[in-house]
Design an enzyme around this catalytic site. Structure first.
Site, short mmCIF file in Angstrom:
data_model
loop_
_atom_site.label_atom_id
_atom_site.label_comp_id
_atom_site.label_asym_id
_atom_site.label_seq_id
_atom_site.Cartn_x
_atom_site.Cartn_y
_atom_site.Cartn_z
N GLU A 1 -2.32 -4.90 2.47
CA GLU A 1 -2.99 -3.78 2.55
C GLU A 1 -4.21 -4.04 3.80
OE1 GLU A 1 -5.53 -3.30 -0.83
OE2 GLU A 1 -6.43 -1.38 0.24
N CYS B 1 0.15 -17.16 -2.55
CA CYS B 1 0.87 -16.13 -1.96
C CYS B 1 2.34 -16.12 -2.30
CB CYS B 1 0.75 -16.00 -0.34
SG CYS B 1 1.19 -17.52 0.15
N GLU C 1 0.70 -13.07 7.89
CA GLU C 1 1.21 -13.97 6.65
C GLU C 1 0.66 -13.01 5.45
OE1 GLU C 1 3.24 -16.40 6.36
OE2 GLU C 1 3.13 -17.47 8.38
N GLU D 1 1.46 -7.27 -6.48
CA GLU D 1 0.89 -8.62 -6.61
C GLU D 1 -0.28 -8.75 -7.27
OE1 GLU D 1 -0.96 -10.21 -2.88
OE2 GLU D 1 0.33 -11.84 -3.09
N LYS E 1 -12.27 -16.77 11.18
CA LYS E 1 -13.26 -16.25 10.21
C LYS E 1 -12.62 -16.41 8.73
CE LYS E 1 -13.48 -12.46 7.47
NZ LYS E 1 -14.07 -12.86 6.51
P1 NAD Z 1 -7.61 -9.92 2.02
O1 NAD Z 1 -6.57 -9.38 2.73
O2 NAD Z 1 -8.57 -9.30 1.12
O3 NAD Z 1 -8.63 -10.93 3.09
C1 NAD Z 1 -8.18 -11.81 3.97
C2 NAD Z 1 -8.89 -11.89 5.01
O4 NAD Z 1 -9.17 -10.62 5.78
C3 NAD Z 1 -10.43 -12.20 4.70
O5 NAD Z 1 -11.01 -13.35 5.58
C4 NAD Z 1 -11.24 -10.84 4.63
O6 NAD Z 1 -12.72 -11.17 4.79
C5 NAD Z 1 -10.51 -10.54 5.93
N1 NAD Z 1 -10.65 -8.79 6.09
C6 NAD Z 1 -10.86 -7.93 5.16
N2 NAD Z 1 -11.01 -6.69 5.64
C7 NAD Z 1 -10.50 -6.95 7.00
C8 NAD Z 1 -10.40 -5.90 7.96
N3 NAD Z 1 -10.67 -4.78 7.84
N4 NAD Z 1 -10.33 -6.42 9.09
C9 NAD Z 1 -10.19 -7.96 9.48
N5 NAD Z 1 -10.04 -8.73 8.26
C10 NAD Z 1 -10.43 -8.20 7.14
O7 NAD Z 1 -6.78 -11.28 1.09
P2 NAD Z 1 -7.81 -12.28 -0.14
O8 NAD Z 1 -7.86 -11.37 -1.31
O9 NAD Z 1 -8.49 -13.08 0.67
O10 NAD Z 1 -6.46 -13.10 -0.27
C11 NAD Z 1 -5.22 -12.91 -1.07
C12 NAD Z 1 -4.03 -12.30 -0.25
O11 NAD Z 1 -3.90 -13.12 0.71
C13 NAD Z 1 -2.92 -12.05 -1.13
O12 NAD Z 1 -2.42 -10.83 -0.93
C14 NAD Z 1 -1.87 -13.07 -0.86
O13 NAD Z 1 -0.50 -13.16 -0.96
C15 NAD Z 1 -2.05 -13.55 0.74
N6 NAD Z 1 -2.00 -14.53 1.28
C16 NAD Z 1 -0.79 -14.65 1.93
C17 NAD Z 1 -0.15 -16.02 2.45
C18 NAD Z 1 0.84 -16.25 3.21
O14 NAD Z 1 0.97 -17.21 3.89
N7 NAD Z 1 1.57 -15.35 3.34
C19 NAD Z 1 -1.18 -17.22 2.10
C20 NAD Z 1 -2.40 -17.01 1.28
C21 NAD Z 1 -2.69 -15.81 0.89
#
Ligand code: NAD
Length: 490
Positions: free
Chosen positions: A231, A284, A250, A385, A175
């Protein structure tokens, strides 16, 4: 308008509900595509298809066959590099230069590297004190892997999940983030053309709270790879308790970049700027806390502010542009809110902080790269962040103070140390609590290099050989070769 559908059991299809949503180009507000809005029913069908592929043709393939399919998919993606790069830029707002030179090539490199190591998860023979028995271990695939990606590097982060999962013989249900789904949907064409059996890769687009939750709780899914915010990651871990599903997480970061007075000044300035601005700070591991040794604090901050102010913020499709747009209005609003919070907290805006004019992109979401000076590590802009082009510069007194500040965060994803003193570098890389430490560089990414998250930045390791092993389960076997009955029953 282009349409992107779900990919289930080897075929593109509409969502069971028939619903779609629009994908917006954040640089100009125009609708670029219609995306199928998947739901729980689609996830259930995709997971069944994935399980059937694993139990059937896909699961029966040899590691060499799997490797050649991955390698062929990488070739096809390379042949279509410009098409994927353009779509990624239109969808995410990142510069076309980055999409062409970083995002798509990085995605390809992960498929290529994992294509080479499909049989590398080998077990061991374990010495036991019984010559009549042998003890050995096996690594075996989970079966169905669930992969959930964020919006910042859609294709790249998608391929670094799909690559090792397929390499080790798992099927995948993937997804992408709902706001940047296009390239992950499209890339299924490359895998199908490469000969991947139906069901081995499934992509279900749609809202995270529906599609993501359905993936995490589906009983076929043996392991979930999640990349996203801390979160939402917390919610995924809670949900994974339902079936005791294994997870690799991650998550977010607030990475420190530590500049000592003995650093090469030019190298440090470049490291501070690139450390922050890869993908416009929507990264990230972005080095968003600039910790600078007091004697060079003013000069270094002035040089960083000069450099940030000189960068061209513009139309992401223009090759002269160095910084594109923020991914969405929601993210734009969040970053601008943090800029206001920083001012209210008493930090000084040394540069940026405003919305630039970008001719031809008046409806886009652009923000000038921003440096806060006179900041402390207690401020919200230094603790939370922001995920945008905002850097917070904090002075430190000595090595001990630098370590204290660096580690005073709930996160532990990345960090940077700039020094010409090798002893100090060695001490620092040991003292800093983060999964990755860069010394005199930043934001380097190689398929071979593992990427762990410490503290609230995650669990498990993706990428590299450690990442491969996260896709397989460990099994121990004790086998009697003596032909004798167990003595107790003798
Ligand atoms: P997000 O947590 O809002 O969403 C991530 C994914 O989870 C999306 O596909 C979203 O649709 C899905 N999602 C949302 N609610 C969900 C739920 N209840 N259950 C399962 N899946 C759900 O993150 P974002 O805004 O898309 O991305 C930014 C964040 O990602 C930042 O915090 C960034 O640091 C992190 N990030 C981490 C890494 C890493 O390798 N550590 C890499 C890239 C981004």
């Amino acid at each position: 308008m282009r349409e992107f559908k779900l990919f289930i059991d080897g075929e593109y299809c509409d969502a069971a509900s028939g619903e779609t949503y629009e994908s917006i180009n954040p640089a100009n507000g125009e609708v670029i595509a219609s995306i199928a809005k998947g739901g729980a029913e689609d996830v259930a069908r995709a997971c069944e298809a994935a399980q059937a592929a694993f139990d059937g043709e896909w699961g029966a393939m040899t590691s060499a066959e799997r490797g050649s399919i991955l390698a062929r998919a990488a070739e096809i993606l390379t042949e279509r590099l410009d098409e994927f790069a353009e779509l990624e830029t239109l969808d995410v707002g990142k510069t076309i230069t980055d999409s062409v030179n970083i995002d798509v090539p990085a995605a390809v490199s992960y498929l290529q590297w994992y294509a080479e190591v499909t049989d590398a998860a080998v077990g061991e023979t374990i010495p036991i004190p019984n010559a009549g028995q042998v003890d050995f271990s096996l690594y075996q695939p989970y079966g169905v892997i669930g992969a959930i990606a964020p919006w910042n590097f859609p294709l790249f982060l998608g391929m670094l999940k799909i690559g090792p999962a397929l390499a080790t013989g798992n099927s995948v249900i993937m997804k992408p983030a709902s706001i940047t789904s296009t390239t992950t949907s499209l890339v299924c064409e490359c895998f199908a053309e490469a000969g991947l059996p139906a069901g081995a890769l499934n992509v279900v687009t749609g809202p995270g709270s529906v599609v993501g939750e359905a993936i995490v709780t589906d009983p076929h899914v043996g392991k979930v790879f999640f990349t996203g915010s801390t979160e939402v990651g917390r919610r995924v871990i809670e949900l994974s308790a339902q079936n005791i599903t294994n997870t690799s997480m991650e998550l977010g970061g607030k990475s420190p970049n530590i500049i000592f007075a003995d650093a090469d000044f030019e190298q440090a300035v470049a490291g501070a700027v690139f450390g922050l601005l890869l993908n416009n700070g929507q990264n990230c591991i972005a080095a968003t806390r600039l910790l600078v040794e007091r004697p060079i604090y003013d000069d270094l901050c002035a040089a960083v502010a000069d450099k940030l102010s000189s960068l061209v913020v513009g139309d992401p499709m223009d090759e002269a542009t160095q910084l594109g747009s923020i991914v969405s209005q929601e993210q734009f609003d969040k970053v601008m809110r943090y800029i206001e919070i920083g001012k209210e907290e008493g930090a000084t805006v040394a540069c940026g902080g405003k919305v630039p004019e970008v001719p031809g992109c008046e409806k886009g979401w652009f923000i000038e790269p921003t440096l806060f000076t006179d900041a402390t590590n207690e401020m919200r802009v230094a603790r939370e962040e922001i995920f945008g082009p905002v850097l917070v510069a904090i002075p430190f007194e000595d090595e001990e103070d630098a370590v204290r500040l660096a580690n005073d965060t709930p996160y532990g994803l990345g960090s940077g140390v700039f020094t010409t003193n090798a002893d100090r570098a060695q001490r620092m890389v040991r003292a800093i609590q983060s999964g990755t430490v860069y010394v005199n560089t930043y934001n380097q990414v190689y398929p071979q290099s593992p990427f762990p998250g410490w503290k609230q930045s995650g669990t498990g390791v993706e990428r590299g050989m450690h990442g491969l092993l996260e896709n397989v389960r460990y099994k121990n076997v004790i086998m009697d070769i003596s032909g004798e009955p167990i003595p107790w029953f003798g």
